[in-house]
Design an enzyme around this catalytic site. Structure first.
Site, short mmCIF file in Angstrom:
data_model
loop_
_atom_site.label_atom_id
_atom_site.label_comp_id
_atom_site.label_asym_id
_atom_site.label_seq_id
_atom_site.Cartn_x
_atom_site.Cartn_y
_atom_site.Cartn_z
N GLU A 1 0.80 -1.24 0.00
CA GLU A 1 0.00 0.00 0.00
C GLU A 1 0.83 1.29 0.00
OE1 GLU A 1 -2.70 -0.47 3.31
OE2 GLU A 1 -3.67 -2.19 2.41
N GLU B 1 -5.95 -10.98 -1.08
CA GLU B 1 -6.75 -10.78 0.14
C GLU B 1 -8.24 -10.77 -0.20
OE1 GLU B 1 -5.44 -7.36 2.42
OE2 GLU B 1 -3.35 -7.66 1.86
C1 GLA Z 1 -5.04 -4.61 4.31
C2 GLA Z 1 -3.78 -5.31 4.71
C3 GLA Z 1 -4.03 -6.61 5.39
C4 GLA Z 1 -5.18 -6.53 6.35
C5 GLA Z 1 -6.38 -6.06 5.61
C6 GLA Z 1 -7.60 -6.04 6.48
O1 GLA Z 1 -5.56 -4.95 3.13
O2 GLA Z 1 -2.90 -5.54 3.65
O3 GLA Z 1 -2.89 -6.97 6.10
O4 GLA Z 1 -4.86 -5.69 7.41
O5 GLA Z 1 -6.12 -4.76 5.18
O6 GLA Z 1 -7.58 -6.87 7.55
#
Ligand code: GLA
Length: 349
Positions: free
Chosen positions: A147, A254
């Site tokens: 990020e 994710e």
């Molecule tokens: C982000 C992070 C993850 C996690 C998610 C939500 O996407 O990359 O590590 O914290 O948020 O849980």
């Protein structure tokens, strides 16, 4: 009497096809796990998944709470769980603006005195060296930087302490340090809102400039925190194409599909509505149809959780509001969305 999830599953997973087998020729099937869910969700993990990502246990704050203090117990437990089952581990994440302790950015632990650039980079290197070397051979891929790109506005990079103190070189350095520590690990840049065209172009530009400078980046992680309404399949397709055009792998890292739109702040539902489940099934079908088109570049699809009884979306973006974003329900039974996905894995003859 209320049935326990485990009891429900034992009776019901027998005839269910296994995700990891359905997609064996395509990609690894992963789930984010923690120390509790490797026990409470082992029923599903054992059957359907061949990859795990520690949910929080490999983040900076978890592994390295103070300058000379490392805490490996929880991460080790997850790695052991995976090793015993021959599962792959994605390491998540080495450099991020969240869940990183203040000491990293300050001088002598004084939050009012920022660390200087050399100190910060030396700390980053020490962290990456120690962590990546420890899990060499167990962790096959790392989210090296998470990020780092700005959501809005003209700036490419997010305004973080990493950037303010170390300058944009912190990103390249993180990849270089990780590569030195484990030349065999696959190194990913990972981000969210990854299908949104303006942010997609920033991510693309960042990774392209890293690659042009010879920085070892092997893949782009698309977090895929999606919902019933966004993103559109065409935006997903465009993002995968754009990222893959750099010659790197793409992983879905994710994935979850919230039943709420961004603006929906309802908190009164105790069950998902039939309409939500129907739409969710349709969305998962669309998403996996797109993934199948790009099976040559997608090497992993990881869900952010295992089943609907444990999801971070119960607390985000609305506190204490239940969500049902995954393929297995709160009793670990496959949902309609699961069947849609399984069906797609087996194209009709
Ligand atoms: C982000 C992070 C993850 C996690 C998610 C939500 O996407 O990359 O590590 O914290 O948020 O849980």
């Amino acid at each position: 009497m209320e049935q326990t999830p485990a009891a429900a599953t034992a009776a019901e997973t027998g005839a269910t096809p296994k995700l990891r087998e359905l997609f064996r020729e395509d990609w690894l099937v992963g789930a984010a796990v923690n120390r509790d869910t490797i026990v409470s969700h082992a029923d599903l993990l054992d059957v359907h998944f061949n990859s795990v990502t520690p949910e929080n246990e490999m983040k900076f704050a978890s592994l390295h709470p103070a300058e000379n203090v490392y805490a490996f117990d929880d991460a080790d437990a997850i790695v052991r769980f995976a090793r015993e089952r021959g599962m792959n581990v994605r390491g998540h994440t080495l450099v991020w603006h969240n869940q990183t302790p203040d000491w990293v950015f300050s001088e002598d632990g004084d939050p009012d005195r920022p660390a200087d650039r050399d100190t910060l980079l030396a700390r980053m290197k020490a962290h990456i060296d120690t962590v990546v070397r420890r899990y060499r051979g167990d962790v096959y891929a790392w989210d090296v930087v998470n990020e780092a790109v700005a959501d809005e506005g003209p700036d490419v990079l997010r305004d973080t302490k990493w950037l303010r103190i170390a300058g944009e070189a912190y990103i390249a350095k993180a990849f270089e340090y990780a590569h030195e520590a484990d030349p065999d690990a696959l190194l990913f840049y990972n981000d969210y809102n990854e299908c949104q065209p303006a942010k997609r172009e920033k991510i693309y530009g960042l990774v392209r400039s890293l690659l042009e400078r010879g920085v070892p980046v092997h893949g782009i992680g698309m977090q895929a925190h999606w919902n019933l309404f966004t993103p559109a399949p065409n935006d997903i397709r465009a993002a995968i194409e754009r990222y893959a055009s750099l010659g790197v792998q793409v992983q879905i890292t994710e994935m979850d599909v919230s039943v709420y739109g961004h603006e929906d702040r309802r908190t009164d539902l105790r069950e998902p509505t039939g309409e939500m489940l129907r739409l969710q099934e349709e969305r998962y079908r669309q998403f996996f149809a797109v993934f199948r088109e790009y099976r040559d570049v997608i090497s992993g699809v990881t869900f952010w959780g295992v089943a609907d009884d444990r999801t971070w979306l119960d607390h985000f973006p609305v506190r204490s509001r239940k969500d049902w974003p995954l393929l297995f329900d709160t009793r670990h039974r496959p949902k309609a969305a699961f069947r849609a996905v399984a069906e797609l894995a087996r194209p009709k003859p």
